[in-house]
Design a protein around this motif. Structure first.
Motif, mmCIF file in Angstrom:
data_model
loop_
_atom_site.group_PDB
_atom_site.id
_atom_site.type_symbol
_atom_site.label_atom_id
_atom_site.label_comp_id
_atom_site.label_asym_id
_atom_site.label_seq_id
_atom_site.Cartn_x
_atom_site.Cartn_y
_atom_site.Cartn_z
ATOM 1 N N ASN A 2 0.840 -1.182 0.033
ATOM 2 C CA ASN A 2 0.126 0.053 -0.005
ATOM 3 C C ASN A 2 0.978 1.320 -0.184
ATOM 4 O O ASN A 2 1.615 1.569 0.950
ATOM 5 N N TYR A 3 0.697 1.970 -0.946
ATOM 6 C CA TYR A 3 1.471 3.515 -0.978
ATOM 7 C C TYR A 3 0.570 4.521 -1.009
ATOM 8 O O TYR A 3 -0.728 4.543 -1.530
ATOM 9 N N LEU A 48 5.409 13.211 -2.273
ATOM 10 C CA LEU A 48 6.188 11.829 -2.198
ATOM 11 C C LEU A 48 5.212 10.701 -2.134
ATOM 12 O O LEU A 48 4.157 10.758 -1.795
ATOM 13 N N ALA A 49 5.734 9.574 -2.748
ATOM 14 C CA ALA A 49 5.097 8.260 -2.677
ATOM 15 C C ALA A 49 5.741 7.448 -1.243
ATOM 16 O O ALA A 49 7.041 7.468 -1.137
ATOM 17 N N ILE A 50 4.794 7.408 -0.376
ATOM 18 C CA ILE A 50 5.039 6.765 0.911
ATOM 19 C C ILE A 50 4.512 5.404 1.102
ATOM 20 O O ILE A 50 3.367 5.020 0.706
ATOM 21 N N GLN A 51 5.568 4.471 1.649
ATOM 22 C CA GLN A 51 5.100 3.059 2.050
ATOM 23 C C GLN A 51 5.238 3.019 3.417
ATOM 24 O O GLN A 51 6.312 3.293 4.028
ATOM 25 N N GLY A 52 4.185 2.846 4.198
ATOM 26 C CA GLY A 52 4.281 2.863 5.666
ATOM 27 C C GLY A 52 4.641 4.283 6.170
ATOM 28 O O GLY A 52 4.043 5.369 6.074
ATOM 29 N N GLU A 53 5.688 4.600 6.807
ATOM 30 C CA GLU A 53 6.491 5.736 7.135
ATOM 31 C C GLU A 53 7.712 6.204 6.241
ATOM 32 O O GLU A 53 8.369 7.431 6.566
ATOM 33 N N GLN A 54 7.997 5.527 5.212
ATOM 34 C CA GLN A 54 9.309 5.603 4.462
ATOM 35 C C GLN A 54 8.761 6.058 2.933
ATOM 36 O O GLN A 54 7.908 5.638 2.460
ATOM 37 N N ALA A 55 9.384 7.292 2.582
ATOM 38 C CA ALA A 55 9.345 7.866 1.093
ATOM 39 C C ALA A 55 10.110 7.006 0.369
ATOM 40 O O ALA A 55 11.316 6.619 0.538
ATOM 41 N N VAL A 56 9.449 6.534 -0.590
ATOM 42 C CA VAL A 56 10.162 5.822 -1.747
ATOM 43 C C VAL A 56 10.334 6.498 -3.212
ATOM 44 O O VAL A 56 10.592 5.568 -3.994
ATOM 45 N N LYS A 114 5.752 -0.664 -10.137
ATOM 46 C CA LYS A 114 4.433 -0.834 -9.061
ATOM 47 C C LYS A 114 3.452 0.061 -9.379
ATOM 48 O O LYS A 114 2.373 0.604 -8.589
ATOM 49 N N GLY A 115 3.544 1.142 -10.510
ATOM 50 C CA GLY A 115 2.788 2.197 -10.884
ATOM 51 C C GLY A 115 3.001 3.454 -10.148
ATOM 52 O O GLY A 115 2.094 4.212 -10.138
ATOM 53 N N LEU A 116 3.801 3.666 -9.378
ATOM 54 C CA LEU A 116 4.289 4.809 -8.441
ATOM 55 C C LEU A 116 4.659 6.002 -9.318
ATOM 56 O O LEU A 116 4.111 7.082 -9.205
ATOM 57 N N SER A 117 5.490 5.893 -10.398
ATOM 58 C CA SER A 117 5.691 6.994 -11.359
ATOM 59 C C SER A 117 4.305 7.689 -11.948
ATOM 60 O O SER A 117 3.993 8.852 -12.152
ATOM 61 N N VAL A 118 3.259 6.830 -12.339
ATOM 62 C CA VAL A 118 2.188 7.044 -12.821
ATOM 63 C C VAL A 118 1.212 7.828 -11.802
ATOM 64 O O VAL A 118 0.788 8.792 -12.081
ATOM 65 N N ARG A 119 1.336 6.969 -10.622
ATOM 66 C CA ARG A 119 0.640 7.778 -9.420
ATOM 67 C C ARG A 119 1.108 9.194 -9.268
ATOM 68 O O ARG A 119 0.310 10.140 -8.866
ATOM 69 N N LEU A 120 2.442 9.447 -8.992
ATOM 70 C CA LEU A 120 3.120 10.681 -8.870
ATOM 71 C C LEU A 120 2.780 11.591 -9.989
ATOM 72 O O LEU A 120 2.481 12.824 -9.665
ATOM 73 N N ILE A 121 2.814 11.305 -11.090
ATOM 74 C CA ILE A 121 2.345 12.116 -12.472
ATOM 75 C C ILE A 121 0.716 12.459 -12.295
ATOM 76 O O ILE A 121 0.589 13.620 -12.505
#
Length: 148
Positions: free
Chosen positions: A2-3, A53-61, A93-100
């Motif tokens: 979960n991000y 930021l894309a965050i997983q838990g407490e960590q920026a990834v 995991k699609g994070l670049s798309v989610r950030l865009i």
């Protein structure tokens, strides 16, 4: 996994700077975490960019950094998508798309006409990603740089 995508603040400086340093290394720059931190601290303090930021838990990834520009024909604000990076352990995991996508929402929230970006011709991943995210290649303009 979960991000969450959220707007960064000065409290996120250490994590954002660590990712920014890795991003710079990706672009063949020497590692310099302290300079990366100083650079981002100034962007936060002077309101010169927006970072998500894309965050997983407490960590920026992952992160995206946007700079405010103005479009001369549309006579509106636009955003320069300057920096986009996802830690190698969290890619595909699609994070670049989610950030865009979050950047596009930011355009709506700020009344901007859109996003622009440039990337190296050799950036195979980016040159594949951006058209999939709705960006159009601009073959009409030449981009020049002047460095002192």
């Amino acid at each position: 996994m979960n991000y969450n995508i959220r707007k960064a603040s000065l409290e996120d400086l250490d994590q954002a700077a660590a990712l920014f340093n890795l991003y710079r290394i990706f672009y063949r720059q020497e590692s310099d975490l302290e300079k990366a931190k100083e650079f981002l601290r100034d962007r936060f303090l002077y309101g010169e960019s927006e970072i998500f930021l894309a965050i997983q838990g407490e960590q920026a990834v992952g992160f995206v950094q946007l700079y405010k520009l103005f479009h001369y024909t549309k006579l509106q604000r636009q955003w320069l998508l300057s920096d986009l990076f996802v830690h190698p352990d969290h890619r595909s995991k699609g994070l670049s798309v989610r950030l865009i996508d979050r950047s596009k929402v930011w355009c709506e929230e700020t009344g901007a006409c859109g996003l622009m970006l440039e990337t190296e011709k050799t950036n195979v991943i980016g040159n594949s990603l951006y058209p999939r995210c709705g960006f159009e290649y601009d073959g009409m303009h030449n981009y020049y740089h002047w460095w002192r």
